[in-house]
Motif scaffolding. Sequence first.
Motif, PDB file in Angstrom:
ATOM      1  N   LEU A 231     -41.052 134.305  23.986  1.00 44.87           N
ATOM      2  CA  LEU A 231     -40.950 132.982  23.368  1.00 44.87           C
ATOM      3  C   LEU A 231     -42.018 133.208  22.095  1.00 44.87           C
ATOM      4  N   ALA A 232     -42.543 134.117  21.621  1.00 43.06           N
ATOM      5  CA  ALA A 232     -43.235 134.206  20.514  1.00 43.06           C
ATOM      6  C   ALA A 232     -42.176 134.359  19.151  1.00 43.06           C
ATOM      7  N   ALA A 260     -46.363 127.008  23.994  1.00 39.08           N
ATOM      8  CA  ALA A 260     -47.435 126.626  24.151  1.00 39.08           C
ATOM      9  C   ALA A 260     -47.512 126.196  25.795  1.00 39.08           C
ATOM     10  N   SER A 261     -46.514 125.415  26.398  1.00 38.95           N
ATOM     11  CA  SER A 261     -46.401 125.188  27.555  1.00 38.95           C
ATOM     12  C   SER A 261     -46.296 126.145  28.739  1.00 38.95           C
ATOM     13  N   PHE A 268     -53.127 127.926  33.520  1.00 41.95           N
ATOM     14  CA  PHE A 268     -53.161 126.998  34.792  1.00 41.95           C
ATOM     15  C   PHE A 268     -53.401 127.844  36.002  1.00 41.95           C
ATOM     16  N   VAL A 269     -52.286 128.627  36.256  1.00 39.26           N
ATOM     17  CA  VAL A 269     -52.158 129.364  37.358  1.00 39.26           C
ATOM     18  C   VAL A 269     -53.356 130.287  37.458  1.00 39.26           C
ATOM     19  N   ARG A 321     -47.560 117.421  39.509  1.00 42.46           N
ATOM     20  CA  ARG A 321     -46.661 116.312  39.515  1.00 42.46           C
ATOM     21  C   ARG A 321     -46.604 115.554  37.878  1.00 42.46           C
ATOM     22  N   LEU A 322     -47.578 115.419  37.318  1.00 44.91           N
ATOM     23  CA  LEU A 322     -47.806 114.917  36.058  1.00 44.91           C
ATOM     24  C   LEU A 322     -47.215 115.755  35.092  1.00 44.91           C
ATOM     25  N   ASP A 323     -47.392 117.173  35.150  1.00 44.53           N
ATOM     26  CA  ASP A 323     -46.370 118.007  34.250  1.00 44.53           C
ATOM     27  C   ASP A 323     -45.006 117.791  34.396  1.00 44.53           C
ATOM     28  N   ALA A 324     -44.606 117.535  35.616  1.00 45.23           N
ATOM     29  CA  ALA A 324     -43.193 117.327  35.845  1.00 45.23           C
ATOM     30  C   ALA A 324     -42.576 116.193  35.359  1.00 45.23           C
ATOM     31  N   GLY A 325     -43.355 115.297  34.710  1.00 47.73           N
ATOM     32  CA  GLY A 325     -42.864 114.099  34.169  1.00 47.73           C
ATOM     33  C   GLY A 325     -42.718 113.127  35.206  1.00 47.73           C
ATOM     34  N   GLU A 326     -43.597 112.912  36.526  1.00 43.18           N
ATOM     35  CA  GLU A 326     -43.230 112.095  37.500  1.00 43.18           C
ATOM     36  C   GLU A 326     -44.094 110.541  37.119  1.00 43.18           C
ATOM     37  N   LYS A 327     -43.102 109.748  37.242  1.00 42.71           N
ATOM     38  CA  LYS A 327     -43.459 108.406  37.022  1.00 42.71           C
ATOM     39  C   LYS A 327     -44.385 107.863  37.992  1.00 42.71           C
ATOM     40  N   PRO A 328     -44.994 106.759  37.679  1.00 38.41           N
ATOM     41  CA  PRO A 328     -46.047 106.162  38.745  1.00 38.41           C
ATOM     42  C   PRO A 328     -45.055 105.783  40.017  1.00 38.41           C
TER      43      PRO A 328
END
Length: 471
Positions: A231-232, A260-261, A268-269, A321-328
């Motif tokens: 990806l570079a 970057a992600s 993170f891992v 879950r937040l990284d996966a775009g999970e809505k409230p």
Amino acid sequence: MRRLLGSVRARATLAASLVVAVALVAAGAAVLLSLRSNLIGHAGTDAEQAARTVASELALGKRADRLSPDGDDGPVQVVDENGTLLAVSEHLERIDGTGTSDVRPQKPKATDAGDEDDDSDDDGDALEPGEIDDSTTFRNGSATIDQDTADYRFAAVKVETDQQGTLTVYAGAPLSAEQGAVSTALTVMLIGFPLLLAVVATVTWLVTRRALRPVEGIRGQMAAITASEDLARRVPVPDTHDEVARLARTTNETLAALEASVERQRRFVADASHELRSPIASLRTQLEVGAAHPELLDVAGAVEDTVRLQRLAADLLLLARLDAGEKPAAAARFDLAALAREEADRRPGVSVEAAGAVEVAGSPGQLGRLLTNLLDNAGRHARSAVRVRVRRAGEWVVAEVADDGDGVPEADRERIFERFVRLDDARSRDDGGAGLGLAIARDVAVRHGGTLTVRDAPAGGALFELRLPIS
């Protein structure tokens, strides 16, 4: 064929060729019709001029049977009102399209003079002797002169005479010029239009290929990136200012964000593995010691490590879950000030300032977790007190959490929201946590359409400001 039409270049070439073909056919038809109309009109003018020349002689008193019409330019006939051919041009062998198909003059039929006078009295538009009718009638026909058959434009002109009554003069002008010009123009179009279409198709194909060459370079580079998983790498950006250049720049921006992600996920891992290894190792050690020497088992320490491990696992799961775009999960309207008071009541030395109810829309669970993380962070750094203030500011709800500690250096005010970041590296993990609280707080704020920032508090220390939309 299906694969060829799937190409943008082929579709563009086909579309351009079809548009040009339709335009050429329409233009060619218009040109042919206009050319034919103009030439027929010119032939009609010549025929009318010839007919009026003969009519002028008749109007001056010359008898029709003494005329010798010149047929060099076209056939001429003089017919009386009974349809009898009185005079005709020389060498005429056949004719159609006029008042009579006779080609040999005949004697006029006898006419009752009284009847003629009656008819003349009834006709209000009757011509005076020696007068030529202003109107002209035109017809298309053909004639054979000296065994040469051709098409003609015939003009019919009426003239009133003293002795022979009303006569009609038919004169023809050849349409060979019109037919030749139309035929020539049609031949030129049949040859030129396909050549022009071929040129248009070739130019469109070459121009489209040149325009799409950078796109093919982008596609090839993307395929190489996919195959190598590097990806570079970046796609080439053409030295232009068109849509393709913007596409290449956007693609590179997407690749940079993706890199970057992925790097963030890898970090993170790795950090999560490192953070999990410590409590797991401590818990295992205590359990192994307890298994060998039950009297030495530190139950309180084992429970504490288990709780810490449980909290860390819950934080990691929430971040995933937040990284996966999970809505409230349960979005509702509720009083943020009441939620802040509820969280503050569990901690000594925390005061809440709010002027009435301040409602927001979102997940009470996630926003409660956000306030918990901010209050825990403020409690670890405060010297004596933590102050919470909830208010409305225009279209926003603002919640401020301030402490009277040392504050956050300006250079680190964004870095503290990164995961697994601790500004005080010497602080123990037991006291400072894993460095996920502020990262979770900001992610929750962003998922609710808001922001979370930090600045200096008026009385010293750090002030974390949460902004959420009212609706």
